[in-house]
Scaffold this motif. Structure first.
Motif, PDB file in Angstrom:
ATOM      1  N   LEU A  23       0.841  -1.199   0.000  1.00  0.00           N
ATOM      2  CA  LEU A  23       0.000   0.000   0.000  1.00  0.00           C
ATOM      3  C   LEU A  23       0.875   1.247   0.000  1.00  0.00           C
ATOM      4  O   LEU A  23       2.100   1.173   0.162  1.00  0.00           O
ATOM      5  CB  LEU A  23      -0.915  -0.025   1.232  1.00  0.00           C
ATOM      6  CG  LEU A  23      -1.724  -1.315   1.407  1.00  0.00           C
ATOM      7  CD1 LEU A  23      -2.560  -1.243   2.668  1.00  0.00           C
ATOM      8  CD2 LEU A  23      -2.586  -1.590   0.181  1.00  0.00           C
ATOM      9  N   SER A  24       0.240   2.399  -0.135  1.00  0.00           N
ATOM     10  CA  SER A  24       0.963   3.668  -0.127  1.00  0.00           C
ATOM     11  C   SER A  24       1.796   3.854   1.130  1.00  0.00           C
ATOM     12  O   SER A  24       2.865   4.452   1.097  1.00  0.00           O
ATOM     13  CB  SER A  24      -0.042   4.812  -0.198  1.00  0.00           C
ATOM     14  OG  SER A  24       0.108   5.464  -1.393  1.00  0.00           O
ATOM     15  N   PHE A  32      -6.851  -5.383  -1.822  1.00  0.00           N
ATOM     16  CA  PHE A  32      -6.693  -4.035  -2.378  1.00  0.00           C
ATOM     17  C   PHE A  32      -7.995  -3.609  -3.035  1.00  0.00           C
ATOM     18  O   PHE A  32      -8.605  -4.375  -3.787  1.00  0.00           O
ATOM     19  CB  PHE A  32      -5.566  -3.988  -3.414  1.00  0.00           C
ATOM     20  CG  PHE A  32      -5.215  -2.593  -3.827  1.00  0.00           C
ATOM     21  CD1 PHE A  32      -4.474  -1.765  -2.988  1.00  0.00           C
ATOM     22  CD2 PHE A  32      -5.644  -2.081  -5.045  1.00  0.00           C
ATOM     23  CE1 PHE A  32      -4.160  -0.461  -3.349  1.00  0.00           C
ATOM     24  CE2 PHE A  32      -5.326  -0.775  -5.420  1.00  0.00           C
ATOM     25  CZ  PHE A  32      -4.584   0.027  -4.576  1.00  0.00           C
ATOM     26  N   LEU A  33      -8.408  -2.395  -2.730  1.00  0.00           N
ATOM     27  CA  LEU A  33      -9.613  -1.818  -3.336  1.00  0.00           C
ATOM     28  C   LEU A  33      -9.167  -0.944  -4.503  1.00  0.00           C
ATOM     29  O   LEU A  33      -8.620   0.148  -4.282  1.00  0.00           O
ATOM     30  CB  LEU A  33     -10.365  -0.985  -2.290  1.00  0.00           C
ATOM     31  CG  LEU A  33     -10.853  -1.803  -1.091  1.00  0.00           C
ATOM     32  CD1 LEU A  33     -11.076  -0.911   0.124  1.00  0.00           C
ATOM     33  CD2 LEU A  33     -12.120  -2.550  -1.442  1.00  0.00           C
ATOM     34  N   LYS A  35     -10.068   1.363  -6.522  1.00  0.00           N
ATOM     35  CA  LYS A  35     -11.205   2.294  -6.623  1.00  0.00           C
ATOM     36  C   LYS A  35     -11.352   2.927  -7.995  1.00  0.00           C
ATOM     37  O   LYS A  35     -12.434   3.361  -8.369  1.00  0.00           O
ATOM     38  CB  LYS A  35     -11.090   3.364  -5.538  1.00  0.00           C
ATOM     39  CG  LYS A  35     -10.016   4.427  -5.776  1.00  0.00           C
ATOM     40  CD  LYS A  35      -8.637   4.018  -5.403  1.00  0.00           C
ATOM     41  CE  LYS A  35      -7.590   5.026  -5.850  1.00  0.00           C
ATOM     42  NZ  LYS A  35      -6.477   5.113  -4.927  1.00  0.00           N
ATOM     43  N   ILE A 118      -9.854   6.376  -0.194  1.00  0.00           N
ATOM     44  CA  ILE A 118      -9.634   5.271   0.730  1.00  0.00           C
ATOM     45  C   ILE A 118      -8.781   5.774   1.888  1.00  0.00           C
ATOM     46  O   ILE A 118      -7.820   6.520   1.665  1.00  0.00           O
ATOM     47  CB  ILE A 118      -8.848   4.122   0.037  1.00  0.00           C
ATOM     48  CG1 ILE A 118      -9.454   3.754  -1.310  1.00  0.00           C
ATOM     49  CG2 ILE A 118      -8.697   2.928   0.973  1.00  0.00           C
ATOM     50  CD1 ILE A 118     -10.684   2.915  -1.274  1.00  0.00           C
ATOM     51  N   THR A 120      -6.370   4.311   4.945  1.00  0.00           N
ATOM     52  CA  THR A 120      -5.744   3.110   5.534  1.00  0.00           C
ATOM     53  C   THR A 120      -5.084   3.503   6.858  1.00  0.00           C
ATOM     54  O   THR A 120      -5.614   3.230   7.924  1.00  0.00           O
ATOM     55  CB  THR A 120      -4.725   2.477   4.561  1.00  0.00           C
ATOM     56  OG1 THR A 120      -5.403   2.088   3.369  1.00  0.00           O
ATOM     57  CG2 THR A 120      -4.085   1.234   5.177  1.00  0.00           C
ATOM     58  N   ARG A 148     -10.403   1.646   5.684  1.00  0.00           N
ATOM     59  CA  ARG A 148      -9.878   0.282   5.866  1.00  0.00           C
ATOM     60  C   ARG A 148      -9.427   0.029   7.297  1.00  0.00           C
ATOM     61  O   ARG A 148      -9.001  -1.084   7.605  1.00  0.00           O
ATOM     62  CB  ARG A 148      -8.696   0.043   4.926  1.00  0.00           C
ATOM     63  CG  ARG A 148      -9.023   0.028   3.448  1.00  0.00           C
ATOM     64  CD  ARG A 148      -7.739  -0.166   2.627  1.00  0.00           C
ATOM     65  NE  ARG A 148      -6.855  -1.158   3.168  1.00  0.00           N
ATOM     66  CZ  ARG A 148      -6.418  -2.233   2.508  1.00  0.00           C
ATOM     67  NH1 ARG A 148      -6.798  -2.442   1.256  1.00  0.00           N
ATOM     68  NH2 ARG A 148      -5.591  -3.078   3.073  1.00  0.00           N
TER      69      ARG A 148
HETATM   70  O1  LIG Z   1      -3.659   2.137   1.429  1.00  0.00           O
HETATM   71  C1  LIG Z   1      -3.659   2.323   0.214  1.00  0.00           C
HETATM   72  O2  LIG Z   1      -2.746   2.883  -0.394  1.00  0.00           O
HETATM   73  C2  LIG Z   1      -4.826   1.827  -0.599  1.00  0.00           C
HETATM   74  C3  LIG Z   1      -5.541   0.747  -0.220  1.00  0.00           C
HETATM   75  C4  LIG Z   1      -6.585   0.313  -1.042  1.00  0.00           C
HETATM   76  O3  LIG Z   1      -7.274  -0.691  -0.770  1.00  0.00           O
HETATM   77  N1  LIG Z   1      -6.853   0.987  -2.180  1.00  0.00           N
HETATM   78  C5  LIG Z   1      -6.138   2.050  -2.531  1.00  0.00           C
HETATM   79  O4  LIG Z   1      -6.404   2.614  -3.596  1.00  0.00           O
HETATM   80  N2  LIG Z   1      -5.127   2.480  -1.744  1.00  0.00           N
END
Ligand SMILES: O=C(O)c1cc(=O)[nH]c(=O)[nH]1
Ligand SMILES: O=P(O)(O)OC[C@H]1O[C@H](OP(=O)(O)OP(=O)(O)O)[C@H](O)[C@@H]1O
Ligand SMILES: [Mg+2]
Length: 194
Positions: A23-24, A32-33, A35, A118, A120, A148
């Motif tokens: 993730l970022s 992972f979403l 989006k 999103i 996190t 999340r």
């Molecule tokens: O934490 C993230 O970077 C992250 C998680 C995720 O599920 N989707 C996303 O686009 N970024």
């Protein structure tokens, strides 16, 4: 909209991915979403952001303007602003820090809702909120399509999420063996260079 309604939109868009993702934040996750596959459909994006706008107003009242962190926040920020009937502007990274560019600015004391895609760890949200406050905005809430952290993150203002999930995420040196065995995908952009 319930959590399941939101996840159904992600499932229908093929955006609910399973595997091994960085993730970022640098955390590793089996989910992972994606989006972008949701927001690429205007009618899907509108359904989600209409519901988010209603939840924002019901929770903290009507803001004056929506501000989003580029890149991921721009589309949901714009669409949520459309349902709130307010302007939509965004901050983007310049030398690593979020800045207002492109002629965007805030009036002193304007009531701002910060709209993310999103959440996190909440780092991007906190950085965006700090940039808004430095520009004189009064951040009445943060909002996101999916949190999340399952409501655990603290971004310093009320967080209005359309969907709250508890998705596992691990530091690189603490991966469960079943996740370590899966090849890594790195779909985020914060750490992209050049
Ligand atoms: O934490 C993230 O970077 C992250 C998680 C995720 O599920 N989707 C996303 O686009 N970024
Ligand atoms: O809560 P956090 O741990 O900060 O993670 C979530 C952030 O990560 C993603 O952005 P990313 O940094 O990938 O950049 P982008 O929006 O430019 O794609 C997403 O759009 C959120 O902004
Ligand atoms: Mg982002």
């Amino acid at each position: 909209m319930t959590n399941d309604d939101v996840l159904d939109e992600f499932r229908a868009a093929g955006a609910l991915r399973e595997g091994h993702f960085v993730l970022s934040s640098g955390l590793h996750s089996p989910v992972f979403l994606q989006k972008n596959l949701v927001f690429m459909r205007p009618e899907r994006c509108a359904r989600l952001c209409k519901a988010l706008a209603e939840k924002i107003v019901a929770t903290v009242g009507q803001p004056d303007v929506a501000v989003s962190p580029a890149v991921g926040g721009i589309i949901p920020g714009y669409e949520t602003a459309r349902w709130l009937n307010v302007a939509s502007i965004y901050v983007e990274r310049e030398g690593g820090a979020f800045k207002f560019r492109r002629g965007f600015h805030l009036e002193p004391g304007q009531k701002v809702v910060m709209v993310e895609d999103i959440v996190t760890t909440g780092l991007s949200s906190r950085e965006c909120i700090a940039a808004i406050q430095a520009a004189g905005g009064d951040v009445i809430a943060a909002a996101c399509i999916v949190d999340r952290s399952g409501g655990k993150v603290d971004v310093g203002v009320p967080l209005v999420s359309l969907c709250s999930l508890e998705v596992p995420a691990y530091p690189a040196d603490a991966l469960p063996p079943e996740l370590a065995a899966v090849p890594i995908e790195d779909p985020g952009s914060r750490r992209l260079k050049g």
